[in-house]
Design an enzyme around this catalytic site. Structure first.
Site, PDB file in Angstrom:
ATOM      1  N   GLU A  46      -4.828  -2.207   7.926  1.00 57.12           N
ATOM      2  CA  GLU A  46      -3.418  -1.795   7.832  1.00 57.12           C
ATOM      3  C   GLU A  46      -2.832  -2.417   6.581  1.00 57.12           C
ATOM      4  O   GLU A  46      -2.842  -3.641   6.438  1.00 57.12           O
ATOM      5  CB  GLU A  46      -2.602  -2.228   9.048  1.00 57.12           C
ATOM      6  CG  GLU A  46      -2.851  -1.420  10.306  1.00 57.12           C
ATOM      7  CD  GLU A  46      -1.869  -1.754  11.430  1.00 57.12           C
ATOM      8  OE1 GLU A  46      -0.689  -2.072  11.120  1.00 57.12           O
ATOM      9  OE2 GLU A  46      -2.276  -1.694  12.598  1.00 57.12           O
ATOM     10  N   GLU A  89      -4.253  -6.382  16.410  1.00 57.38           N
ATOM     11  CA  GLU A  89      -3.200  -7.402  16.256  1.00 57.38           C
ATOM     12  C   GLU A  89      -2.987  -8.235  17.526  1.00 57.38           C
ATOM     13  O   GLU A  89      -1.853  -8.473  17.944  1.00 57.38           O
ATOM     14  CB  GLU A  89      -1.887  -6.749  15.821  1.00 57.38           C
ATOM     15  CG  GLU A  89      -1.936  -6.193  14.416  1.00 57.38           C
ATOM     16  CD  GLU A  89      -0.582  -5.729  13.887  1.00 57.38           C
ATOM     17  OE1 GLU A  89       0.409  -5.723  14.664  1.00 57.38           O
ATOM     18  OE2 GLU A  89      -0.511  -5.376  12.704  1.00 57.38           O
TER      19      GLU A  89
END
Length: 514
Positions: free
Chosen positions: A292, A173
């Site tokens: 995710e 991320e």
């Protein structure tokens, strides 16, 4: 009663599910590791400190690959802290979750746990506070047989044979300002490219996933993918994407429509990746790693649910208690993943134990299944094979989906949402149907024609539902929500008819008949 008609043909396929589609995620976050998969002294713990009751539930859940050690945690993690004699490992402050990390569980312990759980390891490298040098050293430590500094260190630590980790994530991320050493797309793309080169020079057999957007509503979405893929196209096989479904508006109908935005997200990332390939006149197709995904919203907004003051070790944070309603949205996400099996080749349910997880434990006590446990376990057990295209005729509704992640709170229109969301998976002469009835009030009669299959017979039919959509499983009521037999499924040759109750998740497994 609503009616839906479905047509499938055994020869009209989307693609085959990759075994890595059924993955999960273990991060040094809250009680996921300490008190979750690892608890020395627990009545069920083995000599390595691995909880036996959790291992049994993991095997029942059926994940195939586990991502580790993060997540946000990895962007500040020195992997060297988690190897060698435990008593000599440093204790660190973890800035991802404002906790104290004792480092008593690290890379080698994780590899041993993966063997005990019969899963493939997926390792993420720190491209936040560190870079390509630390990443290539970790590959050498894990995968090189011996005769070099880092591989010989592994052997000195007691692991003679290499771990042979095949799948590696290039950071986590990095588009998010919440990330340690958050980077621009240009800066991240450059460091990911150079790390990938060096890691593959150490071991040419590894597969690599570059960081895509951490959410569809990130202000940099699209531009981020274009820049990062331009940098990493020749070095990575995958681009990642993340999604957490929410119900902040307390609008169940819209919540159950939210997996359709997951479909859009996948389609858009595929288009972005293929646009880079087209500019290069390349036949290569970058695959997607949805590493995710889950339902997560209750413990997301309040700092007290995400951070415990005083830098505790393994605090109880992000312990989302999942309801029947959550399991329905979660099941819709499972269907979305299956229906993109041609390009989503890896996916990781985040996470595995205690923190936004299908398995809950009491430290020193028992372990139990949350409501979302069941759709995932059924998808992993019965979703292996060829995903078929479904032609669906179903009534539909319009909704709005609220998503707070990104620069601003946004509401996305989600028009024309079919009440029936379905995936069909064929393998070995069998056919499995995963069906979500999103109508909150009415039953649905589903009529399905399975062409080219020949006569079929019902070998298993299950439904997951509860009169109270807020029902959940707890320590004191571990089986309040669980699958029950789905009654009244009929077969006539290759035609099936089933009645689905309102707000229900349903799985029908068909085998060759006479």
């Amino acid at each position: 009663m609503r009616k839906a008609n479905v047509l499938i043909d055994r020869d009209f396929a989307i693609g085959h599910t990759d075994p890595r589609l059924f993955g999960a995620f273990v991060e040094h976050l809250g009680r996921c590791v300490y008190g979750g998969i690892y608890e020395p002294g627990h009545p069920t713990a083995d000599k390595n400190g691995f909880r036996g009751d959790v291992l049994a539930l993991v095997k029942e859940l059926g994940p195939t690959i586990i991502r580790y050690p993060g997540g946000n945690f990895v962007s500040g993690y020195n992997w060297e802290d988690g190897v060698g004699p435990v008593e000599k490992r440093p204790v660190r402050l973890d800035l991802a979750w404002f906790s104290t990390e004792p480092n008593s569980f690290g890379t080698n312990e994780f590899m041993d746990w993966c063997k005990a759980a019969a899963v493939e390891p997926m390792l993420a490298v720190n491209l936040g506070t560190r870079g390509g040098d630390a990443a290539r050293n970790l590959v050498e430590y894990c995968n090189h047989p011996g005769g070099s500094t880092w591989s010989d260190l592994r052997r000195a630590h007691g692991w003679e044979k290499p771990h042979n980790v095949r799948f590696w994530c290039l950071g986590n991320e990095m588009d998010g300002p919440w990330q340690m050493e958050h980077k621009s797309a240009e800066a991240y793309g450059a460091i990911a490219r150079e790390a990938a080169k060096m890691m593959r020079w150490v071991d040419p057999t590894i597969e690599l996933a570059a960081c895509g957007s951490s959410g569809r509503n990130m202000p940099t979405f699209g531009q981020w993918e274009d820049t990062v893929i331009e940098h990493t196209f020749d070095h990575a096989e995958y681009i990642s994407l993340h999604t957490y479904l929410n119900n902040y508006r307390q609008d169940t109908a819209s919540f159950l429509a939210s997996p359709d935005l997951m479909d859009r997200f996948i389609d858009e990332v595929v288009a972005l990746a293929d646009a880079v390939a087209a500019k290069r006149r390349s036949h290569k197709r970058m695959m997607l790693s949805f590493d995710e995904w889950n339902v997560w919203y209750r413990t997301r907004r309040n700092r007290a649910d995400r951070v415990k003051e005083g830098w505790p070790v393994a605090p109880p944070i992000l312990e989302e208690i999942y309801t029947m309603q959550d399991a329905l949205a979660f099941g819709g996400a499972c269907i979305s993943l299956l229906n993109h099996a041609d390009r989503v080749r890896a996916a990781c349910l985040a996470q595995l134990v205690n923190a936004i997880a299908p398995i809950m434990t009491e430290t020193g006590g028992g372990a139990w299944r949350q409501t979302i446990f069941f759709p995932f376990a059924q998808m992993s057990r019965l979703g292996r094979g060829k995903v078929l295209r479904t032609q669906v005729e179903s009534d539909a509704y319009d909704s709005f989906y609220y998503d707070p992640r990104g620069a601003h709170d946004l509401s996305f229109p989600v028009p024309n949402v079919p009440y029936l969301k379905i995936a069909a998976v064929a393998g070995g002469g069998t056919l499995t149907l995963f069906m979500l009835n999103r109508d909150l009030m009415q039953e649905m009669e589903v009529s399905l024609e399975a062409r080219s299959f020949g006569p079929l017979a019902v070998s298993e039919a299950l439904e997951l539902r509860h009169d109270d959509l807020q029902a959940s499983n707890t320590r004191d009521a571990t089986e309040r929500v669980k699958p029950e037999p789905l009654q009244g499924v009929t077969i006539d040759g290759a035609r099936m008819r089933a009645t689905l109750k309102p707000a229900s998740w349903n799985v029908v497994h068909l085998s060759p008949g006479r």
